[in-house]
Design a protein around this motif. Structure first.
Motif, PDB file in Angstrom:
ATOM      1  N   SER A  78       0.831  -1.206   0.000  1.00  0.00           N
ATOM      2  CA  SER A  78       0.000   0.000   0.000  1.00  0.00           C
ATOM      3  C   SER A  78       0.866   1.256   0.000  1.00  0.00           C
ATOM      4  N   TYR A  80       0.053   3.819   1.363  1.00  0.00           N
ATOM      5  CA  TYR A  80      -0.221   4.448   2.663  1.00  0.00           C
ATOM      6  C   TYR A  80       0.607   3.828   3.785  1.00  0.00           C
ATOM      7  N   ARG A  81       1.368   2.806   3.474  1.00  0.00           N
ATOM      8  CA  ARG A  81       2.145   2.108   4.482  1.00  0.00           C
ATOM      9  C   ARG A  81       3.186   3.050   5.085  1.00  0.00           C
ATOM     10  N   SER A  82       3.220   3.089   6.421  1.00  0.00           N
ATOM     11  CA  SER A  82       4.237   3.869   7.121  1.00  0.00           C
ATOM     12  C   SER A  82       4.270   3.450   8.582  1.00  0.00           C
ATOM     13  N   ARG A 114      -8.676   6.692   9.615  1.00  0.00           N
ATOM     14  CA  ARG A 114      -8.408   6.449   8.198  1.00  0.00           C
ATOM     15  C   ARG A 114      -9.041   5.120   7.804  1.00  0.00           C
ATOM     16  N   PHE A 116      -9.853   2.038   5.244  1.00  0.00           N
ATOM     17  CA  PHE A 116      -9.185   1.319   4.168  1.00  0.00           C
ATOM     18  C   PHE A 116     -10.033   0.164   3.658  1.00  0.00           C
ATOM     19  N   MET A 121      -6.167   0.416   0.439  1.00  0.00           N
ATOM     20  CA  MET A 121      -6.293   1.734  -0.172  1.00  0.00           C
ATOM     21  C   MET A 121      -7.268   2.558   0.665  1.00  0.00           C
ATOM     22  N   MET A 122      -6.889   3.806   0.969  1.00  0.00           N
ATOM     23  CA  MET A 122      -7.720   4.649   1.813  1.00  0.00           C
ATOM     24  C   MET A 122      -8.943   5.130   1.032  1.00  0.00           C
ATOM     25  N   HIS A 150      -8.133   2.602  10.665  1.00  0.00           N
ATOM     26  CA  HIS A 150      -7.002   2.792  11.572  1.00  0.00           C
ATOM     27  C   HIS A 150      -7.288   4.028  12.414  1.00  0.00           C
TER      28      HIS A 150
END
Length: 157
Positions: A78, A80-82, A114, A116, A121-122, A150
């Motif tokens: 993703s 958005y991964r962090s 957030r 998903f 995917m957000m 999340h």
């Protein structure tokens, strides 16, 4: 970081209304503790939110500050991964989660939500006061395609 999902999607530890709250699982928490290099003693409460038991540490509790990636095991590719910093009690606290209600740790803070889909995917997001968390989760989990939400603190501690 906590994770909320629609009821019936997956077995998790805390069921509140029509969604479930998932803390960091014990195996992941133990792995993070084993590699932790930063240890803190809580000098105020609230202020040190543990992401395993979803409680604020009591004054004097020892915690580790670690970097956690909520996409591990879900959405490794993703965009958005962090990873971000979280506190965990220094020792396992997984048995302390109250499954009957939303954790105070979440309801007394400003939160970033957030939403998903199953592909990580957000689809939606918002910032809410913790007192509005249940209603916001209900709304987000009704968005077509949302699999999980999340929940992050919108500010420090």
């Amino acid at each position: 970081m906590s994770d909320a999902r629609q009821t019936g999607r997956r077995s998790v530890r805390s069921v509140v209304g029509m969604f479930t709250i998932s803390p960091i699982d014990a195996r992941t928490a133990d792995r993070l503790r084993a590699t932790a290099s930063v240890v803190r003693s809580a000098d105020e409460s609230p202020g040190y939110p543990c992401r395993q038991c979803l409680r604020d540490a009591d004054v004097g509790d020892e915690l580790v500050l670690v970097s956690y990636d909520p996409f591990e095991g879900f959405g490794e590719h993703s965009p958005y991964r962090s990873a971000s910093p979280i506190f965990l009690h220094r020792h396992d606290c997984s048995g302390r989660l109250d499954a009957a209600r939303l954790p105070d740790q979440l309801t007394r803070r400003r939160l970033s939500l957030r939403a998903f889909d199953t592909e990580a995917m957000m689809l939606d997001g918002r910032v809410v006061d913790g007192s509005d968390l249940a209603a916001a989760l209900d709304e987000l989990l009704r968005v077509d395609g949302v699999d999980r939400v999340h929940v992050h603190n919108a500010g420090p501690g």
